[in-house]
Design an enzyme around this catalytic site. Structure first.
Site, short mmCIF file in Angstrom:
data_model
loop_
_atom_site.label_atom_id
_atom_site.label_comp_id
_atom_site.label_asym_id
_atom_site.label_seq_id
_atom_site.Cartn_x
_atom_site.Cartn_y
_atom_site.Cartn_z
N LYS A 89 8.94 -9.97 -1.72
CA LYS A 89 8.22 -11.23 -2.01
C LYS A 89 7.55 -11.14 -3.39
O LYS A 89 7.68 -12.04 -4.22
CB LYS A 89 7.14 -11.45 -0.95
N ASN A 90 6.84 -10.03 -3.64
CA ASN A 90 6.02 -9.97 -4.86
C ASN A 90 6.84 -9.73 -6.12
O ASN A 90 6.32 -9.85 -7.23
CB ASN A 90 4.91 -8.92 -4.69
N CYS A 92 -7.93 -15.81 -1.92
CA CYS A 92 -7.37 -15.45 -0.62
C CYS A 92 -8.58 -15.37 0.32
O CYS A 92 -9.71 -15.48 -0.13
CB CYS A 92 -6.73 -14.08 -0.71
N ARG A 106 -10.74 -14.26 -6.23
CA ARG A 106 -9.81 -13.34 -6.91
C ARG A 106 -9.73 -13.77 -8.37
O ARG A 106 -9.06 -14.71 -8.70
CB ARG A 106 -8.48 -13.37 -6.20
N LEU A 116 -8.42 -11.32 -16.51
CA LEU A 116 -7.51 -10.44 -17.27
C LEU A 116 -6.29 -11.23 -17.77
O LEU A 116 -5.75 -10.97 -18.85
CB LEU A 116 -7.07 -9.26 -16.42
N ASP A 120 -1.95 -3.39 0.25
CA ASP A 120 -1.24 -4.29 1.16
C ASP A 120 -0.82 -3.60 2.45
O ASP A 120 -0.28 -4.24 3.34
CB ASP A 120 0.00 -4.89 0.47
N ARG A 133 4.28 -16.53 5.26
CA ARG A 133 4.21 -16.48 3.79
C ARG A 133 4.96 -15.26 3.27
O ARG A 133 5.53 -15.28 2.20
CB ARG A 133 2.76 -16.39 3.32
C1 EPZ Z 1 -0.70 -8.55 -6.45
O1 EPZ Z 1 -1.76 -9.48 -6.52
C2 EPZ Z 1 -0.01 -8.81 -5.13
N1 EPZ Z 1 0.48 -10.18 -5.10
C3 EPZ Z 1 -0.98 -8.59 -3.97
O2 EPZ Z 1 -0.22 -8.73 -2.77
C4 EPZ Z 1 -1.53 -7.18 -4.04
O3 EPZ Z 1 -2.50 -7.02 -3.02
C5 EPZ Z 1 -2.17 -6.94 -5.42
O4 EPZ Z 1 -1.21 -7.20 -6.45
C6 EPZ Z 1 -2.66 -5.50 -5.57
O5 EPZ Z 1 -1.59 -4.63 -5.41
C7 EPZ Z 1 1.59 -10.50 -5.81
O6 EPZ Z 1 2.19 -9.66 -6.45
C8 EPZ Z 1 2.04 -11.91 -5.74
P1 EPZ Z 1 -4.09 -7.61 -9.09
P2 EPZ Z 1 -2.56 -9.70 -7.92
O7 EPZ Z 1 -4.21 -8.50 -10.27
O8 EPZ Z 1 -1.63 -9.54 -9.05
C9 EPZ Z 1 -8.72 -7.52 -10.02
C10 EPZ Z 1 0.30 -9.55 -0.64
O9 EPZ Z 1 -0.25 -9.29 0.43
N2 EPZ Z 1 -8.40 -8.54 -11.04
O10 EPZ Z 1 -3.27 -6.36 -9.19
O11 EPZ Z 1 -3.33 -10.93 -7.78
C11 EPZ Z 1 -8.53 -8.05 -8.61
O12 EPZ Z 1 -9.70 -8.73 -8.17
C12 EPZ Z 1 -0.54 -9.81 -1.88
O13 EPZ Z 1 1.54 -9.60 -0.83
C13 EPZ Z 1 -9.41 -8.92 -11.93
O14 EPZ Z 1 -10.54 -8.43 -11.85
O15 EPZ Z 1 -3.56 -8.45 -7.86
C14 EPZ Z 1 -8.28 -6.79 -7.82
O16 EPZ Z 1 -9.51 -6.17 -7.52
C15 EPZ Z 1 -2.01 -9.89 -1.53
N3 EPZ Z 1 -9.13 -9.86 -12.86
C16 EPZ Z 1 -7.51 -5.91 -8.81
O17 EPZ Z 1 -7.75 -6.47 -10.11
C17 EPZ Z 1 -7.88 -10.41 -13.00
O18 EPZ Z 1 -7.68 -11.24 -13.91
C18 EPZ Z 1 -6.02 -5.89 -8.58
O19 EPZ Z 1 -5.56 -7.24 -8.57
C19 EPZ Z 1 -6.87 -10.01 -12.10
C20 EPZ Z 1 -7.15 -9.06 -11.13
#
Ligand code: EPZ
Length: 420
Positions: free
Chosen positions: A22-23, A116, A121, A125, A304, A396
């Site tokens: 999915k991701n 979520c 979230r 960045l 996850d 989803r």
């Molecule tokens: C991806 O989300 C995945 N979703 C998530 O999977 C997964 O939990 C997550 O990566 C972490 O591995 C998809 O790929 C569609 P991040 P993403 O940016 O990209 C912080 C599932 O269950 N952050 O790596 O949104 C954030 O708050 C989903 O399939 C900032 O601070 O996650 C978190 O603490 C749920 N500022 C950390 O970084 C930003 O601009 C990692 O988030 C972006 C993120």
């Protein structure tokens, strides 16, 4: 509305095939906005999130269709650069259209994503990355408005490893003028797959799979065909389910090397593992000892899989601590597991799980995708009947989950329900 009705106690055994990731799909699809034309992406999963991204791409003017596992995307007629709140609030990954629209069309108006269930979230960045590439960004009534005649390469360091922000910057930088170096880049397999897709389109990059990515911007890219990678989290969910419900389960069409952190934790928990090139067979022990886990960015233990691991530890022979260093409040599944008789205490970003001998079936509520998975796994081993409400969360990210679990011997069915 639907719910899952699960009669616990059946041993799981047999083979289950993993679908496409999915991701990865959610990043590959918007990447097709970078060059007009037709793309064929094989091993695409039939999921609600994939159809949400398809609808978003169609509002931009693209054509998207899925026949079996083969997705066809045509972006020749893209003529709208705005991602509306109505769609973005359904799925945070919609933010992935920001980089491609900005890089290809010089303009993007993307709604800030909804959160979520486990709290806000941020997308700072993503925004900072676009600004470093030279975009002019304004935030106006819940929308990110980005403009740039031509993006220019930059040095970008992420304070926090971010899958989405890394993906967005990779896509935007592919068409920027000059070189972009991303440090503290995400190394998730889904990001590697995105990089390989972009290179098939003609992007020039090195360092994929490491925390430093170098991207030489090019003048333009061309459409390509691609085969999506297997979903490592779906695979991990079935492996944990097999470990919980006993018996011998083989997960096929997966990529074992994407799961090494989980596999070593499962071995610590006494699970016998035999991995081949594209399958993993596990034989679970009668009793599961307590094993602590702390999530971290890839190649660490995935956040996850945190909820599913708590479900496994709920019936372990001792006490374990599960820490989530990525999402500090991703524990909405815990009160629901407690309704099934689990003994879990959450303190800030960790859960202390005291294994109990018996879980007893009850009605429980899904709150988000991976929380639902943990409730279903717990229902498989709970005594009596468990009803998991709001299964739309599962749809989803898991393709035909009840069919796949029934194939392993689980007693689970999807039932119409007006309970919300
Ligand atoms: C991806 O989300 C995945 N979703 C998530 O999977 C997964 O939990 C997550 O990566 C972490 O591995 C998809 O790929 C569609 P991040 P993403 O940016 O990209 C912080 C599932 O269950 N952050 O790596 O949104 C954030 O708050 C989903 O399939 C900032 O601070 O996650 C978190 O603490 C749920 N500022 C950390 O970084 C930003 O601009 C990692 O988030 C972006 C993120």
């Amino acid at each position: 509305m639907y719910k899952f009705v699960i009669k616990g106690g059946n041993k799981l055994s047999g083979k289950v095939e993993v679908s496409g990731a999915k991701n990865a799909s959610l990043a590959l699809m918007p990447a097709a906005l970078l060059a007009p034309g037709t793309y064929k992406i094989d091993n695409t999963p039939d999921l609600v999130d994939v159809s949400t991204m398809s609808k978003l791409m169609e509002t931009l003017g693209a054509k998207v269709s899925l026949s079996g596992k083969l997705q066809t995307i045509d972006t020749a007629a893209v003529n709208n650069y705005e991602a509306p709140y109505e769609l973005v609030k359904k799925m945070r990954a919609s933010i992935y259209v920001l980089g491609p629209l900005l890089a290809r069309y010089g303009y993007a108006k993307v709604s800030m994503p909804g959160g979520c269930a486990w709290g806000p979230r941020p997308v700072n960045l993503h925004i900072e990355g676009m600004e470093k590439l030279g975009a002019e960004i304004t935030l106006d009534s819940g929308y990110i408005i980005a403009r740039s005649k031509r993006l220019t390469g930059a040095r970008i360091n992420f304070d926090v490893s971010s899958v989405g922000a890394t993906g967005n910057v990779m896509m935007a930088a592919s068409l920027a003028k000059g070189t972009t170096v991303i440090s503290n880049a995400a190394m998730e397999p889904e990001i590697v797959a995105l990089g390989e897709f972009l290179m098939k389109m003609g992007a020039k990059m090195s360092g994929l799979g490491t925390s430093t990515l170098t991207i030489e911007g090019v003048e333009d890219l061309t459409p390509c065909d691609f085969r999506n990678i297997p979903d490592r989290i779906e695979a991990g969910t079935f492996l944990v389910g097999g470990a919980m419900a006993g018996g011998s389960v083989e997960v096929t069409s997966c990529e074992p090397k994407h799961l090494s952190a989980l596999l070593s934790k499962l071995e610590e928990a006494g699970v016998k593992i035999v991995a081949s090139a594209d399958s993993i067979r596990i034989d679970s022990p009668d009793a599961i000892p307590p094993v602590d886990v702390s999530t971290s960015p890839y190649p660490g233990f995935p956040t996850d899989m945190q909820a599913q691991w708590i479900a496994l530890m709920a019936r372990s022979t001792g006490s374990s601590v599960i820490t989530d260093t990525i999402y500090f409040d991703r524990f909405k599944h815990v009160p629901e597991l407690v309704r099934l008789g689990a003994d879990i205490e959450v303190r800030e970003n960790l859960a202390i799980v005291k294994g109990v001998k018996l879980l007893k079936g009850a009605k429980v509520m899904s709150t988000d995708l991976r929380a639902s998975a943990s409730l279903i796994l717990a229902g498989l081993v709970a005594e009596g009947t468990t009803e998991v409400l709001r299964v739309y969360h599962m749809d989803r990210g898991y393709e035909h989950i009840e069919r796949k679990l029934r194939g392993l011997g689980a007693d689970i069915e999807r039932v119409q329900s007006d309970e919300f």
